[in-house]
Design an enzyme around this catalytic site. Structure first.
Site, PDB file in Angstrom:
ATOM      1  N   LEU A 148       5.227   5.883  -4.456  1.00 34.52           N
ATOM      2  CA  LEU A 148       5.491   7.321  -4.279  1.00 34.52           C
ATOM      3  C   LEU A 148       5.275   7.774  -2.833  1.00 34.52           C
ATOM      4  O   LEU A 148       5.633   8.882  -2.478  1.00 34.52           O
ATOM      5  CB  LEU A 148       4.611   8.148  -5.224  1.00 34.52           C
ATOM      6  CG  LEU A 148       4.955   8.040  -6.710  1.00 34.52           C
ATOM      7  CD1 LEU A 148       4.006   8.898  -7.538  1.00 34.52           C
ATOM      8  CD2 LEU A 148       6.399   8.442  -6.972  1.00 34.52           C
ATOM      9  N   HIS A 166       0.627  -9.124  -6.058  1.00 38.01           N
ATOM     10  CA  HIS A 166       1.869  -9.350  -5.307  1.00 38.01           C
ATOM     11  C   HIS A 166       1.763 -10.785  -4.792  1.00 38.01           C
ATOM     12  O   HIS A 166       1.039 -11.060  -3.840  1.00 38.01           O
ATOM     13  CB  HIS A 166       1.945  -8.326  -4.170  1.00 38.01           C
ATOM     14  CG  HIS A 166       3.025  -8.583  -3.162  1.00 38.01           C
ATOM     15  ND1 HIS A 166       4.079  -7.722  -2.955  1.00 38.01           N
ATOM     16  CD2 HIS A 166       3.208  -9.596  -2.292  1.00 38.01           C
ATOM     17  CE1 HIS A 166       4.853  -8.201  -2.005  1.00 38.01           C
ATOM     18  NE2 HIS A 166       4.353  -9.338  -1.567  1.00 38.01           N
ATOM     19  N   ASP A 190       9.584  -1.357  -8.873  1.00 38.09           N
ATOM     20  CA  ASP A 190       9.248  -1.547  -7.456  1.00 38.09           C
ATOM     21  C   ASP A 190      10.054  -0.573  -6.589  1.00 38.09           C
ATOM     22  O   ASP A 190      10.490  -0.917  -5.487  1.00 38.09           O
ATOM     23  CB  ASP A 190       9.457  -2.995  -7.003  1.00 38.09           C
ATOM     24  CG  ASP A 190       8.743  -3.307  -5.687  1.00 38.09           C
ATOM     25  OD1 ASP A 190       8.042  -2.424  -5.143  1.00 38.09           O
ATOM     26  OD2 ASP A 190       8.903  -4.438  -5.193  1.00 38.09           O
ATOM     27  N   GLY A 215      12.732  -3.297   0.801  1.00 38.74           N
ATOM     28  CA  GLY A 215      12.601  -2.424  -0.363  1.00 38.74           C
ATOM     29  C   GLY A 215      13.834  -1.616  -0.674  1.00 38.74           C
ATOM     30  O   GLY A 215      14.675  -1.380   0.190  1.00 38.74           O
TER      31      GLY A 215
HETATM   32 ZN    ZN Z   1       5.099  -6.137  -4.112  1.00 38.61          ZN
END
Ligand code: ZN
Lengths: 314, 429
Positions: free
Chosen positions: B54, B172, B298, B317
């Site tokens: 966020l 991760h 994600d 991302g």
């Molecule tokens: Zn990650």
């Protein structure tokens, strides 16, 4: 041809056409007045995000011999080194009215990003991008081989059956990639020789033979032996134990030179680390094409700029 | 709070019936209800995303709790777990309480903050895990996502420590030394493109180590964004041995492959990277057979300038909240691997269970909180920026035709999406 981004994009006919056109350019270079009017009124920008005096000078000479206006836009000490984005730079160049952009960039793919972005409508020549490609180097190497092997009968010919062994840091070499795809297209047989650490994962899918042993490669009597530069930053990154060990196993020294057939060519894209990947004896021998490669670079770059910006066939 | 009569919806189990909502819970019947015509629509329990970025506090140019909540609601979500890589890092009770309070204030979705495992995500010292657990944010999931807890001893201690209150470490999995400078999946294509490789083994080696640690200390491990066929094998092996491990896959790893990197379009740059076709197939099958427990987005918003550049200069991302359900439909429902009952499990029930989020155990039953979404699987459209409702537009799906459309989302009895449009905060009263 709108851009030259990768030798992988070139068909055999296109590649031979560029080599033939470079022959014309080389011939024009022997005349008293070296300049040709082909690109008069066109603007070529040398956009260099990475230092490379040699490549920049070569492109600059090529553009000037075709009567183009040349603007050098170099990263060192200018806004491009201070984080100005490729986008802003491209839009500036578009506003200036650049017809062609010769780009050298530390990021693989940056020339393709520029060409596909819509930020600028100019023809884009990849002058070396990261560890991806350096297509004009591949072309000038092919031109040099063809000239040495076929002499005045070069025109129209490819490199069918020519055996080329490329030695050194394949993993990080844009020269190796451009050579591999182009030589494959031109019919040559390529062998790569390096320690396994300096070969990319997946090299088994490339159209090449792969070996680890330079002595075996020399014993196979290749028509061309191309040595690649070992960059100093590889020394401390565990790619090989020491420079000495690298040099002993994969350096082209006088002793190996003596075992190479007299007719074989010794090439290096420069700049060289004499005493590391190549000995002075090898670099300066009659079999070495290293000085010719520099001269041929101008002819090849003239041919490429001509094709992209004058828009015509030869 | 509105009273709803949802007419003719198809429930996850395939039955078709009406259902009613009053005072925030499912009820047997209600009078004077607002009628939602759900003829031909699939009703799903409110979706729960265990892996959302966020960006607030600290990176509000990319996303805020409000804009991310709106993106989530428009994608059919009613709860998101917000990752800890904010600035300041969500490694103290103060930050996680702030994030939760912002989520509550906007009300589009339930926002459950994830706490950092280590101070500043630096992998040196454990953060105040207990304080975050006991705070008003009631943190139960801890992760250094974006970075791997690579120190084996620290990972062991973290796994042990969260047992104290039933928490979970969401790892991760990325061996840092094997991925220095990594740009894309390592293989023939990375070699050709001259982009530094991110080898599958860098993920698989960490997962293998972590499942063994979890077994050794009897702790619960969650594996974020599994991306390779080899990782699936390791997790399958661990589950067969009875190790308490759960795993997630992102929608993009179920649909997209590394081939998309070949044009150097940085919208396709993500961490872990897009992998080979064989990996995609293995991930789909693992989701179908339960080896992978959940889908998590994600969702990773970035401003334009972080993507308008050369590949290796671009941020990792992609945004994913708005497209998640459509991509899951395209990847595993339309291909016959998952039913909508399975979708309800992997996008709602199971992530809620892993994150210890109450209220998602018995959807559509009387008395349960009214969190649901109505979805039209027959719709098709070309995905465009008009489908995006967060602050950022770094979607890999722009220009791609995708199935499905979220028609309505109801969070705790309050409509956040109606007729495919976000309900503004004021209008909800
Ligand atoms: Zn990650």
């Amino acid at each position: 041809m709108k851009h030259l981004l990768s030798t992988k994009d070139l068909s055999r006919d296109e590649a031979v056409q560029i080599l033939d056109l470079a022959e014309d350019m080389a011939q024009a270079g022997t005349r008293e007045v070296k300049k040709l009017p082909a690109l008069r009124g066109r603007t070529v920008v040398n956009l260099f995000f990475e230092d490379s005096t040699r490549t920049k000078i070569s492109f600059e000479a090529a553009a000037k011999r075709l009567s183009a206006d040349v603007i050098n836009f170099t990263a060192k000490g200018s806004s491009v080194s201070k984080g100005e984005s490729l986008k802003d730079t491209a839009q500036t160049l578009a506003a200036i009215g650049a017809d062609g952009v010769v780009i050298r960039h530390h990021s693989s793919g940056a020339p393709r990003v520029l060409a596909q972005s819509g930020w600028i409508d100019a023809g884009v020549v990849n002058a070396g991008d990261g560890t991806h490609e350096h297509p004009t180097q591949g072309l000038l190497d092919a031109f040099t081989m063809r000239k040495r092997l076929h002499g005045d009968a070069s025109r129209g010919r490819a490199l069918d059956g020519v055996t080329v062994t490329i030695v050194g840091d394949i993993l990080h070499s844009r020269v190796a990639r451009s050579n591999v795809w182009l030589l494959e297209t031109l019919g040559a047989e390529v062998t790569l020789v390096a320690p396994a650490t300096l070969l990319p994962v997946g090299v088994d899918t490339w159209p090449v033979a792969v070996g680890y042993d330079l002595d075996a490669a020399v014993a196979a009597k290749p028509d061309v032996l191309m040595m690649l530069r070992i960059q100093s930053e590889r020394m401390n990154a565990a790619f090989f134990p020491t420079a000495r060990e690298y040099s002993r196993q994969w350096g082209f020294d006088d002793e190996r030179l003596a075992r190479l057939p007299a007719a074989s060519l010794v090439m290096h894209p420069g700049p060289m680390n004499r005493g590391l990947e190549i000995s002075s004896g090898a670099a300066d021998s009659a079999r070495s094409t290293i000085i010719e490669q520099v001269a041929n670079g101008v002819s090849i770059r003239m041919a490429v700029l001509y094709l992209l910006l004058a828009g015509g066939a030869a | 709070m509105t009273t709803f009569h949802v007419k003719g919806a198809t429930l996850p189990d395939g039955t078709r019936r009406d259902f009613f909502v009053e005072n925030g819970v499912f009820v047997d019947s209600a009078s004077n209800a607002t009628v939602l015509d759900a003829d031909g629509l699939q009703a799903l329990p409110g979706l729960v995303d265990l892996h959302t970025h966020l960006r607030e506090p600290g990176f509000e140019q990319s996303e805020t709790v409000l804009t991310g909540s709106r993106a989530a609601a428009s994608g059919g979500f009613t709860a998101v777990f917000a990752m800890a890589n904010t600035s300041p890092v969500s490694d103290t009770a103060g930050v996680v309480e702030q994030v939760k309070a912002l989520g509550d204030a906007h009300g589009y979705v339930t926002v459950r903050p994830i706490g950092a495992v280590t101070v500043g995500l630096e992998g040196q010292r454990l953060s105040e895990i207990g304080a975050m657990a006991q705070s008003r944010a009631q943190v139960r999931v801890f992760s250094d996502d974006g970075k791997c807890v690579s120190d084996a001893l620290l990972m062991r201690r973290a796994l042990e420590y969260v047992k104290t209150f039933g928490g979970v470490i969401a790892q991760h999995s990325q061996e840092p030394r094997l991925t220095e400078g990594a740009q894309m999946n390592e293989g023939a294509l990375s070699g050709e493109l001259g982009l530094a490789g991110w080898p599958a083994v860098a993920e698989e080696a960490i997962i293998a180590r972590d499942v063994l640690l979890a077994q050794h200390v009897g702790a619960r491990l969650h594996v974020c964004h599994v991306s390779t066929a080899g990782s699936v094998d390791v997790i399958r092996w661990a589950k067969a041995r009875g190790i308490d491990v759960t795993a997630e896959v992102t929608p993009h790893h179920l649909l997209l492959t590394e081939q998309l990197a070949s044009g150097y379009d940085s919208r396709f740059k993500v961490n872990p990277p897009l992998r080979r076709d064989d990996d995609v197939q293995a991930l789909r099958e693992a989701l179908a057979d339960g080896t992978i427990d959940i889908v998590a987005t994600d969702h990773a918003p970035h401003p334009l300038e972080a993507k308008e550049c050369a590949w290796d200069e671009a941020a990792f991302g992609m945004v994913g909240l708005e497209s998640a359900l459509s991509v899951v439909q395209a990847a595993v429902v339309d291909t016959g691997l998952l039913s909508f009952a399975d979708v309800a499990r992997v996008l709602s029930g199971a992530p809620a269970r892993i994150g210890l989020l109450d209220g998602y155990g018995a959807p559509f039953t009387v008395g349960a909180p009214a969190n649901f979404t109505l979805y039209d699987p027959a719709a098709r459209s070309v995905f465009g920026v008009e489908h995006l409702h967060g602050k950022s537009v770094n979607s890999p799906y722009l220009g791609r035709e995708l199935p499905g459309r979220v028609v309505a989302t109801v969070h705790g009895g309050v409509a956040t999406v109606l007729e495919g449009l976000l309900v503004e905060e004021l209008a909800r009263g």
